[in-house]
Motif scaffolding. Sequence first.
Motif, mmCIF file in Angstrom:
data_model
loop_
_atom_site.group_PDB
_atom_site.id
_atom_site.type_symbol
_atom_site.label_atom_id
_atom_site.label_comp_id
_atom_site.label_asym_id
_atom_site.label_seq_id
_atom_site.Cartn_x
_atom_site.Cartn_y
_atom_site.Cartn_z
ATOM 1 N N TYR A 45 0.838 -1.200 0.000
ATOM 2 C CA TYR A 45 0.000 0.000 0.000
ATOM 3 C C TYR A 45 0.876 1.255 0.000
ATOM 4 O O TYR A 45 0.685 2.166 -0.822
ATOM 5 C CB TYR A 45 -0.925 -0.047 1.215
ATOM 6 C CG TYR A 45 -1.576 1.256 1.593
ATOM 7 C CD1 TYR A 45 -2.581 1.814 0.799
ATOM 8 C CD2 TYR A 45 -1.204 1.930 2.748
ATOM 9 C CE1 TYR A 45 -3.186 3.009 1.156
ATOM 10 C CE2 TYR A 45 -1.817 3.120 3.109
ATOM 11 C CZ TYR A 45 -2.800 3.660 2.312
ATOM 12 O OH TYR A 45 -3.392 4.840 2.660
ATOM 13 N N GLU A 103 2.705 1.743 -3.349
ATOM 14 C CA GLU A 103 1.814 2.237 -4.396
ATOM 15 C C GLU A 103 1.496 3.712 -4.185
ATOM 16 O O GLU A 103 1.483 4.496 -5.123
ATOM 17 C CB GLU A 103 0.529 1.410 -4.426
ATOM 18 C CG GLU A 103 -0.388 1.820 -5.560
ATOM 19 C CD GLU A 103 -1.579 0.905 -5.694
ATOM 20 O OE1 GLU A 103 -2.703 1.438 -5.683
ATOM 21 O OE2 GLU A 103 -1.392 -0.312 -5.789
ATOM 22 N N ARG A 104 1.237 4.089 -2.952
ATOM 23 C CA ARG A 104 0.955 5.487 -2.646
ATOM 24 C C ARG A 104 2.161 6.363 -2.998
ATOM 25 O O ARG A 104 2.004 7.420 -3.581
ATOM 26 C CB ARG A 104 0.621 5.654 -1.151
ATOM 27 C CG ARG A 104 -0.696 5.075 -0.741
ATOM 28 C CD ARG A 104 -1.878 5.882 -1.239
ATOM 29 N NE ARG A 104 -1.827 7.222 -0.655
ATOM 30 C CZ ARG A 104 -1.653 8.351 -1.351
ATOM 31 N NH1 ARG A 104 -1.550 8.307 -2.640
ATOM 32 N NH2 ARG A 104 -1.612 9.517 -0.755
ATOM 33 N N TYR A 137 -6.840 -0.689 1.519
ATOM 34 C CA TYR A 137 -6.085 -1.076 0.325
ATOM 35 C C TYR A 137 -6.637 -2.378 -0.240
ATOM 36 O O TYR A 137 -6.893 -3.319 0.514
ATOM 37 C CB TYR A 137 -4.604 -1.271 0.689
ATOM 38 C CG TYR A 137 -3.760 -1.839 -0.418
ATOM 39 C CD1 TYR A 137 -3.434 -1.069 -1.529
ATOM 40 C CD2 TYR A 137 -3.289 -3.145 -0.359
ATOM 41 C CE1 TYR A 137 -2.653 -1.589 -2.548
ATOM 42 C CE2 TYR A 137 -2.504 -3.665 -1.375
ATOM 43 C CZ TYR A 137 -2.191 -2.889 -2.474
ATOM 44 O OH TYR A 137 -1.418 -3.402 -3.484
ATOM 45 N N ARG A 165 -9.685 -4.761 -7.511
ATOM 46 C CA ARG A 165 -10.337 -3.452 -7.558
ATOM 47 C C ARG A 165 -11.551 -3.466 -8.484
ATOM 48 O O ARG A 165 -11.533 -4.074 -9.535
ATOM 49 C CB ARG A 165 -9.346 -2.388 -7.991
ATOM 50 C CG ARG A 165 -8.315 -2.189 -6.907
ATOM 51 C CD ARG A 165 -7.319 -1.121 -7.195
ATOM 52 N NE ARG A 165 -6.306 -1.169 -6.146
ATOM 53 C CZ ARG A 165 -5.079 -0.758 -6.303
ATOM 54 N NH1 ARG A 165 -4.696 -0.218 -7.443
ATOM 55 N NH2 ARG A 165 -4.231 -0.843 -5.301
ATOM 56 N N THR A 183 -7.343 11.437 3.410
ATOM 57 C CA THR A 183 -6.856 10.873 2.155
ATOM 58 C C THR A 183 -6.252 12.006 1.320
ATOM 59 O O THR A 183 -6.195 13.158 1.752
ATOM 60 C CB THR A 183 -8.000 10.147 1.402
ATOM 61 O OG1 THR A 183 -7.460 9.415 0.295
ATOM 62 C CG2 THR A 183 -9.063 11.112 0.918
ATOM 63 N N HIS A 184 -5.812 11.676 0.145
ATOM 64 C CA HIS A 184 -5.222 12.652 -0.766
ATOM 65 C C HIS A 184 -6.146 12.825 -1.972
ATOM 66 O O HIS A 184 -6.758 11.848 -2.430
ATOM 67 C CB HIS A 184 -3.829 12.184 -1.218
ATOM 68 C CG HIS A 184 -3.023 13.253 -1.846
ATOM 69 N ND1 HIS A 184 -3.030 13.491 -3.192
ATOM 70 C CD2 HIS A 184 -2.200 14.178 -1.297
ATOM 71 C CE1 HIS A 184 -2.233 14.503 -3.461
ATOM 72 N NE2 HIS A 184 -1.721 14.946 -2.331
ATOM 73 N N THR A 240 -5.636 12.970 -5.002
ATOM 74 C CA THR A 240 -5.314 12.169 -6.192
ATOM 75 C C THR A 240 -5.934 10.777 -6.149
ATOM 76 O O THR A 240 -5.959 10.087 -7.161
ATOM 77 C CB THR A 240 -3.784 12.028 -6.353
ATOM 78 O OG1 THR A 240 -3.251 11.400 -5.182
ATOM 79 C CG2 THR A 240 -3.130 13.377 -6.589
ATOM 80 N N LEU A 241 -6.450 10.365 -5.001
ATOM 81 C CA LEU A 241 -7.045 9.026 -4.858
ATOM 82 C C LEU A 241 -8.544 9.100 -5.141
ATOM 83 O O LEU A 241 -9.382 8.942 -4.257
ATOM 84 C CB LEU A 241 -6.769 8.470 -3.463
ATOM 85 C CG LEU A 241 -5.288 8.297 -3.129
ATOM 86 C CD1 LEU A 241 -5.111 7.863 -1.687
ATOM 87 C CD2 LEU A 241 -4.641 7.292 -4.070
ATOM 88 N N GLU A 242 -8.883 9.304 -6.400
ATOM 89 C CA GLU A 242 -10.272 9.505 -6.785
ATOM 90 C C GLU A 242 -11.129 8.268 -6.587
ATOM 91 O O GLU A 242 -12.292 8.373 -6.180
ATOM 92 C CB GLU A 242 -10.346 10.017 -8.220
ATOM 93 C CG GLU A 242 -9.759 11.413 -8.345
ATOM 94 C CD GLU A 242 -9.923 11.998 -9.720
ATOM 95 O OE1 GLU A 242 -10.866 11.591 -10.438
ATOM 96 O OE2 GLU A 242 -9.122 12.877 -10.072
ATOM 97 N N ALA A 267 -10.714 6.013 -4.309
ATOM 98 C CA ALA A 267 -10.942 5.923 -2.866
ATOM 99 C C ALA A 267 -12.027 6.912 -2.446
ATOM 100 O O ALA A 267 -12.927 6.565 -1.669
ATOM 101 C CB ALA A 267 -9.649 6.187 -2.103
#
Length: 170
Positions: A29, A32-33, A99, A105, A133-134, A136-138, A140
Amino acid sequence: MSGSTLEGVITFRAASPADPDAHELIVEYFAERASGFPGEYRPVLPGPDAFRAPDGVLLLIEHTDDDDATADRGLIGCGAIRRIADGPMGARFEVKHVYTRPAARGLGAGRLLMDELERQARAWGARELVLDTHHTLEAAAALYARTGFAPIEPYNDNPNATRWYGKTLD
């Protein structure tokens, strides 16, 4: 995994972050992040007691399919909750390290995980779930919206976060 849904049996197993399977998933995880993170990503590996009942749990998602011995199966993801300082509603738990492996997914494993984490938090008296969260993690963010989370004001100073979400539990 083939198809557009999980076929077979999904189970959850509580584990310590020090468990080799849990450690493998958390490291995956974080890797990947870090690979898609704009700027410096600063992960903190959880200690072995970071998610200990009744103040937290780290769950591993396992998939088995008895009908097809060749199907992808085994560990497909993880996620955790931990109790943090009470919020305006009372007992507050934070969702961490959600994750799923790329092959899992879009098949519903993340939704099942979020439901199970919420079930466990409720059993421990949680009145609210929060997470960071961030932007960029659409995918999520879409998962969090589908499971009832809404944007909230920041509740921590996580340098890796740009968005914060919460969910009141009745």
